[in-house]
Design a protein around this motif. Structure first.
Motif, PDB file in Angstrom:
ATOM      1  N   ASP A 220       0.826  -1.213   0.000  1.00 25.66           N
ATOM      2  CA  ASP A 220       0.000   0.000   0.000  1.00 25.66           C
ATOM      3  C   ASP A 220       0.857   1.258   0.000  1.00 25.66           C
ATOM      4  N   ASP A 221       2.024   1.160   0.619  1.00 31.54           N
ATOM      5  CA  ASP A 221       2.864   2.343   0.785  1.00 31.54           C
ATOM      6  C   ASP A 221       3.998   2.398  -0.219  1.00 31.54           C
TER       7      ASP A 221
ATOM      8  N   MET B  36       5.432   1.850  -4.220  1.00 33.00           N
ATOM      9  CA  MET B  36       5.119   1.711  -5.640  1.00 33.00           C
ATOM     10  C   MET B  36       6.020   0.624  -6.211  1.00 33.00           C
TER      11      MET B  36
ATOM     12  N   TYR C   5      -7.061  -2.945  -8.107  1.00 32.55           N
ATOM     13  CA  TYR C   5      -5.666  -2.532  -8.349  1.00 32.55           C
ATOM     14  C   TYR C   5      -5.429  -2.651  -9.839  1.00 32.55           C
TER      15      TYR C   5
ATOM     16  N   TRP D  31      -0.465  13.938  -0.771  1.00 34.97           N
ATOM     17  CA  TRP D  31       0.433  13.351  -1.760  1.00 34.97           C
ATOM     18  C   TRP D  31       1.849  13.172  -1.228  1.00 34.97           C
TER      19      TRP D  31
ATOM     20  N   THR E  36       9.146   8.579  -7.952  1.00 38.15           N
ATOM     21  CA  THR E  36       7.757   8.135  -7.796  1.00 38.15           C
ATOM     22  C   THR E  36       6.930   9.231  -7.139  1.00 38.15           C
TER      23      THR E  36
ATOM     24  N   ARG F 178       2.709   9.758  -5.457  1.00 34.60           N
ATOM     25  CA  ARG F 178       1.392   9.156  -5.208  1.00 34.60           C
ATOM     26  C   ARG F 178       0.468  10.232  -4.691  1.00 34.60           C
TER      27      ARG F 178
ATOM     28  N   ASN G 294      -3.618  10.838  -3.107  1.00 36.36           N
ATOM     29  CA  ASN G 294      -4.943  10.349  -2.735  1.00 36.36           C
ATOM     30  C   ASN G 294      -5.967  11.329  -3.283  1.00 36.36           C
TER      31      ASN G 294
ATOM     32  N   GLU H  11      -6.369   6.071  -4.725  1.00 31.77           N
ATOM     33  CA  GLU H  11      -4.998   6.556  -4.799  1.00 31.77           C
ATOM     34  C   GLU H  11      -4.474   6.346  -6.213  1.00 31.77           C
ATOM     35  N   LEU H  12      -3.815   7.363  -6.732  1.00 29.98           N
ATOM     36  CA  LEU H  12      -3.155   7.238  -8.029  1.00 29.98           C
ATOM     37  C   LEU H  12      -1.657   7.364  -7.797  1.00 29.98           C
ATOM     38  N   GLY H  13      -0.906   6.539  -8.480  1.00 31.21           N
ATOM     39  CA  GLY H  13       0.535   6.612  -8.337  1.00 31.21           C
ATOM     40  C   GLY H  13       1.192   6.613  -9.706  1.00 31.21           C
TER      41      GLY H  13
ATOM     42  N   ARG I 202      -0.170   3.285 -11.320  1.00 30.75           N
ATOM     43  CA  ARG I 202      -1.104   2.339 -10.707  1.00 30.75           C
ATOM     44  C   ARG I 202      -2.279   3.100 -10.106  1.00 30.75           C
TER      45      ARG I 202
END
Ligand SMILES: [Cu+2]
Length: 707
Positions: free
Chosen positions: A43-44, A46, A158, A615, A648, A650, A652, A658-660, A702
């Motif tokens: 989750d944390d 990428m 996902y 973010w 990277t 990310r 919310n 969440e978009l990364g 993702r």
């Protein structure tokens, strides 16, 4: 990335009655310990690649021996393969392929796992049966019990994609829960084309995998029960570092767990059953073997069928006592293996690569965690494993009568003689292995806890090391281009190790360094074969364009490993954190002057993380030193050092979504990955025998949607 830490020993809360009829009072006892695991939570973090084993690169002391995009073999402090114990939700999976095309982490896809952890250094004997080289643990999503009788639907979608191979992954996880029940289901599809590097593509490196899971958990009172079933089907997937590519890997994985606990006792029973069927070939994804005229060389076509049936059982009891806890258990792991080499152009042709193999381990352990005083803690444990293994009688038919696709009579006769010699040996083996460990820690205040640990760990030979009877490369994914002979009489290897380090947590600064030394007697390593028949057959096969000459024979030698690794972080400001991970390891033979094969180069990760409201962004450099300490025995090639830069971010976009996005190898650096072995498949961009290049720039994204 976040660090999820656990104390060396869990915090033990207990009721203790004091003397002289005083009323019982509740007091908390903390067993002093240090950070002994490093966990990456998906989750944390990428992750672009499909292979969970890639996450190991971010962890101190750990790395990945990469033989394909779904074929990552865990390495820890220089040891890899069967030496590193991998568990998935407590279950151990024995690979279906004798070259570990499906290394254990193959069965824990990135989209399904909640976290991946390594044990830092000395591994408690309760963690697994054979932990000579360390312990890796993957935990998959299982859903949470609700807090009422109302049913609730929850889930996670996902979706991910990356540019380096047009790879994509789509998955959905659904759970229907209340306070007593969890019903869960998971569905995943992922695929990718051949991966790009600076000057071309790695062919074949495409992959394709389907997966579904269904599970159920029940809890009431002191009881908790769960049952899970999964089908993990891998389709065409390239493994350019190996002589063949994956045609199919069809697996059924089943596991069940029961736990009962009260104030003083916790009892756990875990059972797992894995059934793996695997086909591979040297012609369906890579260019088939050609003769001098450039036409398909029918005699050199090969496909291979392999299977692995394995099951595990763990029974464990924990008892809380005044100053810590006791833990005792018994466990078993039984596995059966088969590998049959065929030629699709010659029906009568076959080689029993491995026939009716059994390898069974039954173990028992006892452990004690205790606080010796208010600032010192001790953990000790001992384990005994009984390892038995056996092989069926092997046979071979190189089909010499078939002029277009058979092999010469002389080779067939030599192979038959080797088979007869093997069958005449005492193939049934049994070993009794004793392991122990001790870890002591002392909180010296000044925000520093010192730690020292020692252990004796053993590993019985793998079935490949014992029962490979005809010179071949089926050696657990060593991928050194050498061919090997086994030896049924190999002894178990035994390591004695020491580790020292400390944890410093001083305000904004954390620093967890560890230094280690490990001496291995009877270390199992290929040495030049003295079997004249095997050597001349290997030479004839090599002359005919198959395999290579001068086979290595697995033998007991002496080796040692030592090194240093650390993780550290410093909060530069409320929003900005600097992190680093450093890994240094040396591995060498002690009986001759040589270095060990496929040891990770020294490497360091430096990362600057920025967090703001909804973010985060992270700029990361990964620097690898050159690797000049290589194995002459394994004809290992040296590599140069390099630095790659990753970026990277990310965000919310809502509490549920969440978009990364990220870019790996931002500067499209051209480099050789020392742990990625050598190319075995024809490719206009990479010569056969050349080291496989590291991947080029990859933009990836993702989306995670929780509901
Ligand atoms: Cu295979």
């Amino acid at each position: 990335m976040s660090y999820h830490t656990r104390l060396l020993a869990p915090v033990v809360t207990l009721l203790s009655s004091t003397a002289l009829a005083q009323p019982a009072n509740i007091e908390e006892i903390l067993v002093i310990g240090v950070q002994d695991t490093h966990t990456v939570r998906t989750d944390d973090t990428m992750v672009a690649p499909a292979d969970t084993a890639e996450l190991l690169k971010k962890m101190p002391g750990a790395n990945i021996n990469k033989n394909g995009e779904l074929t990552g073999i865990a390495q820890y402090r220089g040891m890899f393969g069967d030496r590193v114990n991998v568990s998935i939700n407590g279950a151990h999976v024995s690979s279906g392929g004798p070259n570990a095309m499906d290394a254990p982490l193959h069965y824990a896809p990135v989209a399904l796992i909640e976290s991946l952890s390594i044990s830092r250094g000395i591994v408690p004997v309760s963690a697994g049966q054979e932990t000579i080289g360390g312990h890796v643990h993957a935990e998959t999503y299982s859903g949470d019990f609700g807090n009422s009788t109302e049913w609730q639907l929850a889930g996670r979608t996902y979706l991910g994609g990356q540019s380096v191979n047009n790879g994509s992954v789509g998955s959905a996880l659904l759970s229907l829960t209340n306070r007593n029940h969890i019903l869960r289901a998971f569905l995943m599809k992922e695929r990718g084309d051949d991966s790009e590097f600076h000057d071309g593509r790695i062919t074949p490196s495409n992959y394709d995998r389907d997966r579904w899971d269904a599970g159920y958990s029940y809890q009431r009172g002191n009881h908790e029960f769960s049952f899970d079933f999964a089908r993990n089907n891998t389709l065409d997937s390239g493994t350019a570092a190996l002589p063949m590519d994956i045609n199919s890997l069809d697996s059924e994985l089943l596991r069940s767990r029961y736990q009962w606990s009260n104030l003083d006792y916790t009892f756990t029973a875990e059972y797992s059953l894995n059934d793996i069927r695997h086909w591979m070939s040297n012609y369906h994804l890579r260019r088939p073997p050609l003769n001098a005229q450039g036409n398909p060389d029918l005699a050199r076509f090969r496909n291979t069928y392999t299977s692995s049936d394995n099951s595990g059982l763990v029974l464990k009891l924990e008892k809380d006592v005044d100053n810590g806890l006791w833990r005792a258990g018994v466990d078993s792991h039984f596995s059966e293996h088969l590998a049959l080499i065929l030629n699709p152009n010659a029906a009568a042709f076959f080689t029993d690569n491995f026939k009716d193999i059994e390898r069974n381990v039954i173990g028992a352990f006892i452990e004690r965690e205790m606080s010796l005083s208010s600032n010192t803690g001790l953990e000790i444990g001992v384990r005994y494993n009984r390892v038995t293994s056996d092989s069926g009688a092997v046979d071979v038919n190189l089909n010499p009568a078939n002029l277009s696709a058979g092999m010469p009579f002389q080779m067939n006769n030599m192979a038959h003689t080797l088979a007869a010699q093997f069958n005449a040996k005492d193939l049934s083996q049994s070993d009794g292995n004793t392991d122990w460990f001790a870890r002591f820690s002392i909180d010296t205040s000044y925000d520093v806890t010192w730690y020292v640990g020692a252990a004796r760990k053993s590993r019985s030979p793998s079935y490949q090391e014992r029962y490979l009877w005809m010179p071949a490369s089926s050696a657990g994914g060593l991928a050194d281009g050498k061919i090997y002979m086994g030896d049924p009489d190999l002894k178990p290897e035994v390591a004695h190790e020491m580790e020292v380090g400390f944890d410093m947590n001083r305000g904004r600064f954390t620093f967890y360094p560890r230094a280690f030394y490990k001496e291995v007697t009877d270390f199992i390593q290929g040495v030049p074969s003295t079997n004249a028949l095997a050597n001349s057959l290997a030479q004839m096969l090599a002359n005919a364009g198959m395999g290579s000459a001068n086979p290595l024979q697995f033998a007991n030698v002496d080796a040692s490993y030592y090194g240093f690794d650390m993780e550290s972080s410093y909060e530069l400001s409320e929003r900005l954190t600097l992190r680093s991970v450093l890994s240094i390891v040396r591995g060498q033979r002690e009986d001759i002057r040589d270095d060990l094969y496929r040891i990770s180069p020294d490497n360091m990760i430096l990362s600057l993380d920025y967090t703001k409201n909804n973010w985060t962004a992270s700029l990361e450099s990964m620097t690898y030193a050159d690797q000049k300490r290589v194995s002459n025995t394994n004809l290992e090639a040296k590599t140069d050092g390099y630095t790659i830069v990753n970026l990277t971010g990310r965000i919310n976009v809502s509490p549920d979504m969440e978009l990364g996005m990220g870019v790996n190898n931002l500067l499209d650096k051209e480099y050789e990955d020392h742990l990625a072995a050598y190319n075995r498949a024809w490719n206009p961009d990479v010569a056969i025998g050349a080291r496989l290049p590291g991947l080029g720039r990859s933009v990836y994204a993702r989306m995670m949607w929780y509901f």
